[in-house]
Design a protein around this motif. Structure first.
Motif, PDB file in Angstrom:
ATOM      1  N   TYR A 142       1.156  -1.166  -0.024  1.00 18.54           N
ATOM      2  CA  TYR A 142       0.078  -0.032   0.129  1.00 18.54           C
ATOM      3  C   TYR A 142       0.748   1.312  -0.143  1.00 18.54           C
ATOM      4  CZ  TYR A 142      -3.403   3.743   1.437  1.00 18.54           C
ATOM      5  OH  TYR A 142      -3.899   4.690   1.563  1.00 18.54           O
ATOM      6  N   VAL A 143       1.907   1.306   0.835  1.00 17.42           N
ATOM      7  CA  VAL A 143       2.575   2.687   0.947  1.00 17.42           C
ATOM      8  C   VAL A 143       3.514   2.654  -0.089  1.00 17.42           C
ATOM      9  CG1 VAL A 143       2.333   2.711   3.453  1.00 17.42           C
ATOM     10  CG2 VAL A 143       4.348   1.357   2.625  1.00 17.42           C
ATOM     11  N   GLU A 144       4.034   1.414  -0.762  1.00 15.84           N
ATOM     12  CA  GLU A 144       4.874   1.468  -1.909  1.00 15.84           C
ATOM     13  C   GLU A 144       4.119   2.298  -3.256  1.00 15.84           C
ATOM     14  OE1 GLU A 144       7.715   1.154  -2.581  1.00 15.84           O
ATOM     15  OE2 GLU A 144       8.704   0.030  -0.856  1.00 15.84           O
ATOM     16  N   ALA A 145       2.595   2.048  -3.294  1.00 17.09           N
ATOM     17  CA  ALA A 145       2.027   2.690  -4.242  1.00 17.09           C
ATOM     18  C   ALA A 145       1.679   4.056  -3.969  1.00 17.09           C
ATOM     19  CB  ALA A 145       0.654   1.633  -4.359  1.00 17.09           C
ATOM     20  N   GLN A 146       1.825   4.553  -2.993  1.00 13.14           N
ATOM     21  CA  GLN A 146       1.168   5.695  -2.781  1.00 13.14           C
ATOM     22  C   GLN A 146       1.966   7.178  -3.483  1.00 13.14           C
ATOM     23  OE1 GLN A 146      -0.007   6.185   1.970  1.00 13.14           O
ATOM     24  NE2 GLN A 146       1.920   7.099   1.605  1.00 13.14           N
ATOM     25  N   PRO A 147       3.193   6.984  -3.750  1.00 10.52           N
ATOM     26  CA  PRO A 147       3.805   8.032  -4.521  1.00 10.52           C
ATOM     27  C   PRO A 147       3.320   7.854  -6.160  1.00 10.52           C
ATOM     28  CG  PRO A 147       5.580   6.703  -3.507  1.00 10.52           C
ATOM     29  CD  PRO A 147       4.103   5.877  -3.278  1.00 10.52           C
ATOM     30  N   ILE A 148       2.787   6.862  -6.317  1.00  9.40           N
ATOM     31  CA  ILE A 148       2.117   6.872  -7.810  1.00  9.40           C
ATOM     32  C   ILE A 148       1.115   7.710  -8.012  1.00  9.40           C
ATOM     33  CG2 ILE A 148       0.824   5.399  -9.613  1.00  9.40           C
ATOM     34  CD1 ILE A 148       2.388   3.088  -8.654  1.00  9.40           C
ATOM     35  N   PHE A 149       0.315   7.819  -6.816  1.00 13.34           N
ATOM     36  CA  PHE A 149      -0.933   8.820  -6.725  1.00 13.34           C
ATOM     37  C   PHE A 149      -0.448  10.245  -6.208  1.00 13.34           C
ATOM     38  CE2 PHE A 149      -2.461   4.500  -5.911  1.00 13.34           C
ATOM     39  CZ  PHE A 149      -3.419   4.327  -6.898  1.00 13.34           C
ATOM     40  N   LEU A 150       0.512  10.378  -5.689  1.00 12.86           N
ATOM     41  CA  LEU A 150       0.944  11.627  -5.374  1.00 12.86           C
ATOM     42  C   LEU A 150       1.728  12.690  -6.200  1.00 12.86           C
ATOM     43  CD1 LEU A 150       2.202  11.352  -1.567  1.00 12.86           C
ATOM     44  CD2 LEU A 150       0.068  12.780  -2.164  1.00 12.86           C
ATOM     45  N   TYR A 151       2.626  11.838  -7.070  1.00 14.01           N
ATOM     46  CA  TYR A 151       3.720  12.483  -7.838  1.00 14.01           C
ATOM     47  C   TYR A 151       3.790  12.350  -9.032  1.00 14.01           C
ATOM     48  CZ  TYR A 151       5.551  13.007  -3.116  1.00 14.01           C
ATOM     49  OH  TYR A 151       5.446  13.269  -1.660  1.00 14.01           O
ATOM     50  N   PRO A 152       4.171  13.121 -10.003  1.00 14.18           N
ATOM     51  CA  PRO A 152       4.400  12.713 -11.495  1.00 14.18           C
ATOM     52  C   PRO A 152       5.505  11.638 -11.578  1.00 14.18           C
ATOM     53  CG  PRO A 152       4.106  14.914 -11.161  1.00 14.18           C
ATOM     54  CD  PRO A 152       4.416  14.658  -9.858  1.00 14.18           C
ATOM     55  N   ALA A 153       5.544  10.945 -12.596  1.00 13.98           N
ATOM     56  CA  ALA A 153       6.595   9.828 -12.682  1.00 13.98           C
ATOM     57  C   ALA A 153       7.752  10.488 -12.793  1.00 13.98           C
ATOM     58  CB  ALA A 153       6.121   8.849 -13.915  1.00 13.98           C
ATOM     59  N   ALA A 154       8.136  11.570 -13.609  1.00 16.48           N
ATOM     60  CA  ALA A 154       9.472  12.302 -13.656  1.00 16.48           C
ATOM     61  C   ALA A 154       9.928  12.567 -12.505  1.00 16.48           C
ATOM     62  CB  ALA A 154       9.175  13.130 -14.913  1.00 16.48           C
ATOM     63  N   TRP A 155       8.999  13.408 -11.647  1.00 16.65           N
ATOM     64  CA  TRP A 155       9.665  13.874 -10.460  1.00 16.65           C
ATOM     65  C   TRP A 155       9.796  12.748  -9.374  1.00 16.65           C
ATOM     66  CZ3 TRP A 155       8.470  13.528  -5.448  1.00 16.65           C
ATOM     67  CH2 TRP A 155       9.208  14.738  -4.625  1.00 16.65           C
ATOM     68  N   SER A 156       9.078  11.783  -9.461  1.00 18.97           N
ATOM     69  CA  SER A 156       9.462  10.636  -8.496  1.00 18.97           C
ATOM     70  C   SER A 156      10.872   9.865  -9.067  1.00 18.97           C
ATOM     71  CB  SER A 156       8.446   9.428  -8.497  1.00 18.97           C
ATOM     72  OG  SER A 156       7.219   9.987  -8.195  1.00 18.97           O
ATOM     73  N   ALA A 157      11.139   9.739 -10.270  1.00 18.66           N
ATOM     74  CA  ALA A 157      12.315   9.218 -10.780  1.00 18.66           C
ATOM     75  C   ALA A 157      13.466  10.098 -10.526  1.00 18.66           C
ATOM     76  CB  ALA A 157      11.939   8.926 -12.169  1.00 18.66           C
ATOM     77  N   ALA A 158      13.351  11.373 -10.622  1.00 18.86           N
ATOM     78  CA  ALA A 158      14.321  12.148 -10.327  1.00 18.86           C
ATOM     79  C   ALA A 158      14.648  12.464  -8.635  1.00 18.86           C
ATOM     80  CB  ALA A 158      13.930  13.782 -10.895  1.00 18.86           C
ATOM     81  N   HIS A 159      13.745  12.173  -8.159  1.00 20.07           N
ATOM     82  CA  HIS A 159      13.856  12.253  -6.416  1.00 20.07           C
ATOM     83  C   HIS A 159      13.619  10.848  -5.858  1.00 20.07           C
ATOM     84  CE1 HIS A 159      12.634  16.271  -8.013  1.00 20.07           C
ATOM     85  NE2 HIS A 159      13.358  16.712  -6.701  1.00 20.07           N
ATOM     86  N   ALA A 160      14.365   9.928  -6.295  1.00 19.58           N
ATOM     87  CA  ALA A 160      14.015   8.377  -5.839  1.00 19.58           C
ATOM     88  C   ALA A 160      14.449   8.426  -4.487  1.00 19.58           C
ATOM     89  CB  ALA A 160      14.766   7.476  -6.757  1.00 19.58           C
ATOM     90  N   GLU A 161      15.613   8.791  -4.099  1.00 15.72           N
ATOM     91  CA  GLU A 161      15.739   8.620  -2.605  1.00 15.72           C
ATOM     92  C   GLU A 161      14.964   9.310  -1.799  1.00 15.72           C
ATOM     93  OE1 GLU A 161      20.095   9.875  -1.908  1.00 15.72           O
ATOM     94  OE2 GLU A 161      20.779   8.473  -3.280  1.00 15.72           O
ATOM     95  N   HIS A 162      14.320  10.650  -2.076  1.00 15.91           N
ATOM     96  CA  HIS A 162      13.425  11.239  -1.344  1.00 15.91           C
ATOM     97  C   HIS A 162      12.132  10.437  -1.184  1.00 15.91           C
ATOM     98  CE1 HIS A 162      10.742  14.468   0.158  1.00 15.91           C
ATOM     99  NE2 HIS A 162       9.837  14.137  -0.689  1.00 15.91           N
ATOM    100  N   VAL A 163      11.749   9.722  -2.277  1.00 10.55           N
ATOM    101  CA  VAL A 163      10.474   9.108  -2.397  1.00 10.55           C
ATOM    102  C   VAL A 163      10.591   7.931  -1.289  1.00 10.55           C
ATOM    103  CG1 VAL A 163       8.995   7.619  -3.884  1.00 10.55           C
ATOM    104  CG2 VAL A 163       9.516  10.120  -4.522  1.00 10.55           C
ATOM    105  N   ALA A 164      11.846   6.958  -1.624  1.00 12.12           N
ATOM    106  CA  ALA A 164      12.071   6.043  -1.065  1.00 12.12           C
ATOM    107  C   ALA A 164      11.959   6.151   0.706  1.00 12.12           C
ATOM    108  CB  ALA A 164      13.548   5.304  -1.118  1.00 12.12           C
ATOM    109  N   ALA A 165      12.767   7.146   1.043  1.00 11.26           N
ATOM    110  CA  ALA A 165      12.729   7.548   2.380  1.00 11.26           C
ATOM    111  C   ALA A 165      11.310   7.752   2.828  1.00 11.26           C
ATOM    112  CB  ALA A 165      13.332   8.942   2.817  1.00 11.26           C
ATOM    113  N   GLU A 166      10.529   8.414   1.953  1.00 10.81           N
ATOM    114  CA  GLU A 166       8.957   8.885   2.418  1.00 10.81           C
ATOM    115  C   GLU A 166       8.235   7.439   2.731  1.00 10.81           C
ATOM    116  OE1 GLU A 166       6.197  11.127  -0.362  1.00 10.81           O
ATOM    117  OE2 GLU A 166       6.937  12.846   0.863  1.00 10.81           O
ATOM    118  N   VAL A 167       8.470   6.543   1.544  1.00 11.37           N
ATOM    119  CA  VAL A 167       7.681   5.377   1.689  1.00 11.37           C
ATOM    120  C   VAL A 167       8.010   4.658   3.101  1.00 11.37           C
ATOM    121  CG1 VAL A 167       7.647   2.916   0.779  1.00 11.37           C
ATOM    122  CG2 VAL A 167       7.350   5.262  -0.621  1.00 11.37           C
ATOM    123  N   ASP A 168       9.423   4.478   3.392  1.00 11.20           N
ATOM    124  CA  ASP A 168       9.888   3.908   4.522  1.00 11.20           C
ATOM    125  C   ASP A 168       9.198   4.500   6.061  1.00 11.20           C
ATOM    126  OD1 ASP A 168      11.370   2.157   3.247  1.00 11.20           O
ATOM    127  OD2 ASP A 168      13.267   3.118   3.563  1.00 11.20           O
TER     128      ASP A 168
END
Length: 281
Positions: A142-168
């Motif tokens: 569930y939490v791994e899927a959250q960024p898909i609904f929150l952020y554009p794909a390009a932004w998530s890819a460019a901020h992968a470490e931030h997104v991973a920390a947020e998911v954790d």
């Protein structure tokens, strides 16, 4: 039960902004906005919503947006805030609309970020999928899927470490299945479409066209239905465009709030209620 809140800004007589986050419920969601608001002279109240993060508790099955609006009144009282400019993201925007109906004397203006006034079938499908993911694959999925609904794909890819920390962080602070489902149920049941004309406070409706969770047309409906609304629509940024495009969003927010101080003389504070936890920063 106590709610965690924080007061940012050193001037206790400054006009107050209360910021209410979306489904995650965390005060930390507003980090991209806090420095600019404080630097501009605002007193800012942020809080963790009931049943999330540092505001623990078990929510009833029939928990409603009206209950969340009542929680805001308690935070306002506890922080000594007589009236506020309420900035809400998604679910937090619904709380702002409800508060403006239930306690209009506490709301000087509204900023509604990717919010809505009534249910829509696209968002319902998204929440159905998320609930099924939680039930079938568990909290981590569930939490791994959250960024898909929150952020554009390009932004998530460019901020992968931030997104991973947020998911954790979301996984480590998961509110529990029952609380999450109660919160989703509350936002899915929310419908004040017929009452928008009763909300007369100045309102900034902010939306991103590429929001994959809430169609931008929901914001257009708010702007059309609210008597004193203006709309800021951006092409890119996703559901959380105040995070992904903060450099573009923050000046719009600050300009709107500055206009309100020119037009309104705002009462500031009551005596704090010692029954609530909080800290001043």
């Amino acid at each position: 039960m106590t709610l965690h809140f924080e007061v940012h800004g050193v001037d206790s007589d400054a006009p107050s902004v209360l910021m209410s986050s979306g489904l995650g419920g965390s005060a930390g969601f507003w980090r991209p906005q806090l420095p600019g608001l404080v630097a501009a002279g605002w007193r800012v109240v942020v809080y963790d919503q009931r049943g999330t993060n540092r505001s623990p508790g078990v929510l009833p099955d029939d928990y409603a947006i009206a209950d969340m609006a009542h929680d805001v009144v308690e935070v306002l009282d506890a922080s000594g805030t007589a009236r506020c400019h309420l900035v809400g993201h998604a679910l937090g925007g619904l709380v702002g609309l409800q508060l403006a109906l239930d306690a209009p004397e506490r709301v000087a203006s509204l900023v509604l970020i990717n919010a809505w006034s009534r249910p829509n079938p696209h968002s319902a499908r998204c929440f159905d999928a998320r609930i099924a993911l939680l039930a079938g694959s568990g909290r981590r999925a569930y939490v791994e899927a959250q960024p898909i609904f929150l952020y554009p794909a390009a932004w998530s890819a460019a901020h992968a470490e931030h997104v991973a920390a947020e998911v954790d962080h979301a996984y480590d602070n998961f509110p529990g299945d029952a609380n999450l489902l109660a919160r989703i149920g509350a936002l899915r049941a929310f419908d004040v479409d017929a009452r928008l004309g009763d909300i007369g406070v100045p309102t900034l409706v902010a939306t991103a066209t590429d929001d994959v969770l809430v169609p931008w047309t929901c914001s257009q409906r708010l702007a059309d239905g609210l008597p004193n609304a203006t709309m800021d629509r951006v092409v890119h940024g996703g559901h959380a465009h105040n995070v992904t495009e903060a450099d573009a969003f923050n000046p719009v927010l600050l300009k709107f709030l500055a206009q309100q101080t020119q037009q309104q003389k705002q009462p500031t504070h009551n005596q704090p209620d010692a029954t609530f936890s909080g800290q001043r920063k």
